[in-house]
Design a protein around this motif. Structure first.
Motif: not given
Length: 517
Positions: A447-471
């Protein structure tokens, strides 16, 4: 924390984009298909077109806009302290072949510029690997001896053009600096004149080897070719276990204007202090652009803003009159034995090739790869072919590096799947500009919150081999710590080996826990 440089973005990318190229027609047939339009892919395609082959150059984004557009653009055969390592792992002959191949690439780039009349700010300059401590100076002196024995015009010196003292340095004459996008746009234009076809916005997601080979694009189109070259920086197809033999790393870059009189006159690198690399480029009347690289780290390990601050402080302390103007980041891959993988994609490959693992030296490496792969495809065998052969596997020599490279990836791969992996707070705690991996039931959501406060959410599982992504808090991207895949806040693929975007998540009501990853 002090103010960041004025512009976030690569100085080279400000040169602008070339022509916009279309996607390929379905069913296209060519002699050779080259996947990836960075310096390795463009060089390979151009060499093959010059040899009379029909070529299709396929790029997922824009030509020369990926890693090549974010390099420091040093064209050097002096690669840190690699010759001591090569002398130990590949013997004196292997070290000499490495030096010859890299020097040959520099000479070839200069010759191509002269042949095509390319104005790319090409400058010849010495390269230095330096040390500031007596302990590291002993290593540097040993490197000077190893580089000289390998055939480079190397010497050990204690004086350089840097505005601070060094304990010792390797100096190698006759290396080069250039503007990579100016060079590559000219090469692409000549590629077209020779009948080569260039396609952008074309992500390749499938490779079926055979006679011919068949590529499949993200939107289902096909391209047939007798030979295929995978030059995507990190290979998108792993058929020779290269994923286990490459470690991705990211480095930060800050740049700023200095008076021309303060130009240190060369290109410099020290392995000390999380690496520091220094060069300059033409800028304005009486000025030079100082480019400093360092703060090497694994993608997805966070705190990037802090790393930028350290690099900026080092730069302003060593070059007090610098006026910082830019900052950006680059990514590269370290091979297990210090030598890039350029050649057959896997042991049984007859018509598929790869170029990867340049470990921060992709400019000379990309030119070398173009010549080497074109020679292989046209039936020739340069003297250093076996040195770079990806099929080589030296278990005794490579095992320690392979274990080290994969230990962290394995830790993430297994640890991210444990049922008790949670986080530190709900999505509501994410500040504007921030991002975190949070829980939605049993699912991890980025989940990312942009400067205007809106949330943007995507699956945290990398589509390569499934590790969790980091920000990545500086670039506002999602990064996989296992193999270096990078994604935009909307989930789009920015950098492979992942081929598919992160799935969008639209309902966050059930999100309970977070992880400031």
């Amino acid at each position: 924390m002090t103010d960041v440089p004025v512009r976030s973005g690569s100085y080279w990318m400000e040169y602008g984009d070339g022509p916009v190229y279309p996607r390929p027609p379905d069913g296209l047939e060519v002699d050779v298909a080259v996947i990836g339009a960075g310096i390795a892919g463009i060089s390979t395609a151009w060499e093959l077109a010059r040899a009379g082959k029909s070529v299709a150059l396929l790029e997922a984004d824009r030509v020369a806009s990926g890693v090549t557009g974010h390099t420091t653009a040093k064209v050097s055969a002096l690669h840190g302290t690699v010759y001591q390592r090569l002398r130990s792992t590949r013997g004196p002959q292997g070290a000499a072949l490495y030096a010859r191949s890299q020097q040959d690439a520099i000479g070839h780039l200069v010759a191509v510029c002269e042949e095509l009349g390319i104005d790319c700010d090409l400058e010849r300059a010495p390269a230095f690997t330096y040390a500031e401590t007596a302990k590291e100076a002993r290593t540097v002196k040993a490197e000077a001896e190893a580089a000289l024995a390998a055939g480079l015009p190397a010497s050990y010196v204690t004086e350089t053009g840097l505005p601070f003292p060094v304990a010792g340095a390797v100096r190698v004459e006759g290396q080069a600096l250039f503007h990579p996008r100016k060079y590559l746009y000219a090469l692409v234009a000549d590629l077209e004149r020779r009948g080569g076809q260039i396609f952008e916005g074309t992500r390749i997601v499938g490779l079926r080897e055979g006679e011919p080979c068949r590529l499949t694009t993200e939107d289902g189109r096909t391209v047939s070719a007798r030979d295929v070259v995978v030059a995507t920086h990190y290979p998108v197809f792993d058929r020779s276990l290269l994923f286990a033999r490459l470690k991705p790393h990211r480095e930060l870059v800050v740049a700023g204007v200095i008076p021309a009189a303060q130009d240190p006159g060369g290109m410099y690198l020290t392995p000390e202090g999380s690496t520091r690399s220094v060069r300059t480029a033409p800028y304005g009347e009486g000025e030079r652009l100082l480019i400093v690289t360092g703060e090497k780290f694994t993608p997805g390990t966070g705190r990037v803003e802090e790393r930028y601050e350290r690099l900026q402080q080092w730069t302003t302390r060593r070059f007090p009159e610098v006026r910082l103007t830019h900052r950006w980041a680059a990514q590269d891959n370290e091979p297990t034995d210090g030598v890039p993988f350029v050649g057959a994609l896997h042991p049984r490959a007859r018509h598929s090739y790869v170029a990867t693992g340049f470990n921060g030296w992709g400019m000379a490496g990309g030119v070398m790869s173009g010549k080497l792969l074109a020679a292989r495809i046209t039936g020739e065998k340069p003297p250093w072919t076996d040195l770079y052969d990806p099929v080589r596997l030296r278990p005794v020599k490579e095992a320690p590096s392979m274990m080290r490279f994969q230990a962290a990836a394995a830790g993430h791969f297994v640890g991210d799947r444990l049922p008790f992996v949670t986080g530190g707070g709900p999505a509501s705690r994410i500040a504007p500009g921030g991002g975190a991996v949070v829980r939605k039931g049993a699912r991890h959501v980025a989940v990312h919150r942009d400067d205007a406060g809106e949330l943007h959410a995507v699956s945290a599982r990398c589509t390569h081999l499934g590790c969790l992504v980091r920000f990545n808090d500086a670039e506002r991207t999602w990064e996989c710590p296992c193999h270096g895949s990078r994604f935009g806040i909307g989930g789009e693929v920015l950098q492979g080996p992942a081929l598919h975007p992160l799935e969008r998540v639209h309902d966050l009501k059930e999100t309970e826990e977070g992880d400031d990853a």
